[in-house]
Design a protein around this motif. Sequence first.
Motif, short mmCIF file in Angstrom:
data_model
loop_
_atom_site.label_atom_id
_atom_site.label_comp_id
_atom_site.label_asym_id
_atom_site.label_seq_id
_atom_site.Cartn_x
_atom_site.Cartn_y
_atom_site.Cartn_z
N HIS A 1 0.83 -1.21 0.00
CA HIS A 1 0.00 0.00 0.00
C HIS A 1 0.86 1.26 0.00
CE1 HIS A 1 -3.55 -2.34 0.20
NE2 HIS A 1 -3.50 -2.64 1.51
N LEU A 2 1.94 1.23 0.77
CA LEU A 2 2.82 2.41 0.82
C LEU A 2 3.49 2.63 -0.54
CD1 LEU A 2 4.53 1.96 4.32
CD2 LEU A 2 2.75 3.61 3.68
N THR B 1 2.36 1.62 -3.48
CA THR B 1 1.34 2.07 -4.43
C THR B 1 1.01 3.54 -4.24
OG1 THR B 1 0.40 -0.17 -4.45
CG2 THR B 1 -0.98 1.62 -5.30
N THR B 2 0.89 3.96 -2.98
CA THR B 2 0.61 5.37 -2.70
C THR B 2 1.74 6.27 -3.19
OG1 THR B 2 -0.67 4.72 -0.74
CG2 THR B 2 0.04 7.02 -0.89
N ALA B 3 2.98 5.82 -2.96
CA ALA B 3 4.12 6.62 -3.41
C ALA B 3 4.15 6.72 -4.94
CB ALA B 3 5.42 6.01 -2.90
N TRP C 1 1.56 6.52 -7.07
CA TRP C 1 0.50 7.42 -7.52
C TRP C 1 0.82 8.87 -7.17
CZ3 TRP C 1 -2.90 6.60 -11.04
CH2 TRP C 1 -3.36 5.31 -11.29
N GLY C 2 1.47 9.10 -6.03
CA GLY C 2 1.90 10.46 -5.71
C GLY C 2 2.90 11.00 -6.71
#
Length: 304
Positions: A32-33, A35-37, A39-40
């Motif tokens: 999750h981390l 993936t978030t990074a 997309w950021g």
Amino acid sequence: MTATAPPVTRPAAAGPDLTRAALSGGRRLRNHLATTAIWGAVLLAVIPLALVTYTVVVKGAGVMNLSFLTGDIPNSYRRVGGGMAPAIVGTLLITGMAALMAIPLGVFGAVYLNEYGKQRPLARLIRLMADVMTGVPSIVMGLFIYISWVLLVGEQTGFAGALALACLMLPVVIRSSEEMLRLVPDELRQASMALGARKWKTTLTVVLPAAISGITSGALLAVARAAGETAPIIIVTGIVFAPNWNLFDGSNTALPAQIFRNASTSFPAAQDRAWGAALTLIVIVLGFTIIARFISSRFAIKER
């Protein structure tokens, strides 16, 4: 008779299951981390691009009309109206001539480096020079063409601008095409040669079609870079106010040069023309992209 104590039943050890569950939870958290990074990072890259595109479209659409695309360039920055037909014609002719010179030569150079030269001294020298030329500023290339061609001919022409842009495009095409050829599996080459095909025919009918999509993308990057160069065009092509369809006779101009000249003034009319020229240049590059994608999809090897 002595009584024996009943066997003590111990609960099953839950250690491995708890450890496996903890590891699974840790992997999900890291996933999750990550993936978030990702997309950021995508948003950080898209936001400036979207803002630039939005600004150019909003400001350029206000002056975009048929007369802007077909009219001559005003000979005074103060004048309202006018068009960019000479710059559009010059951009298409100069960039097209540069692509005709640089793309075939670059692809042939990449074929030699990857298929024939390998690690020979000449191949290593060509790679080194291509890497050096990739980092050369465009104004240096413009000065080189001005000294070696313009002063020799005695006239600033559109062909001189095409030579400068071709020199800028050539190393990009060579290095990108070579990387794409490296990605072609050796099994395809071996299978073709096992059927009796010679090396040149294998390269022409198997290797190049397999890498055509990547080669087209690399050539497109080179064309996009050349179409947006300003310094060489200003130095070696001169300036005109009416379309010049002859690359070998008389001065010429292009959209990047007109964007620079009009945006550098303080007159609102000239700045409006600069925004319109910027939008026109984006549309032209987009058209090149669509054409290149169509060509690559038409000639690429289809998976069955």
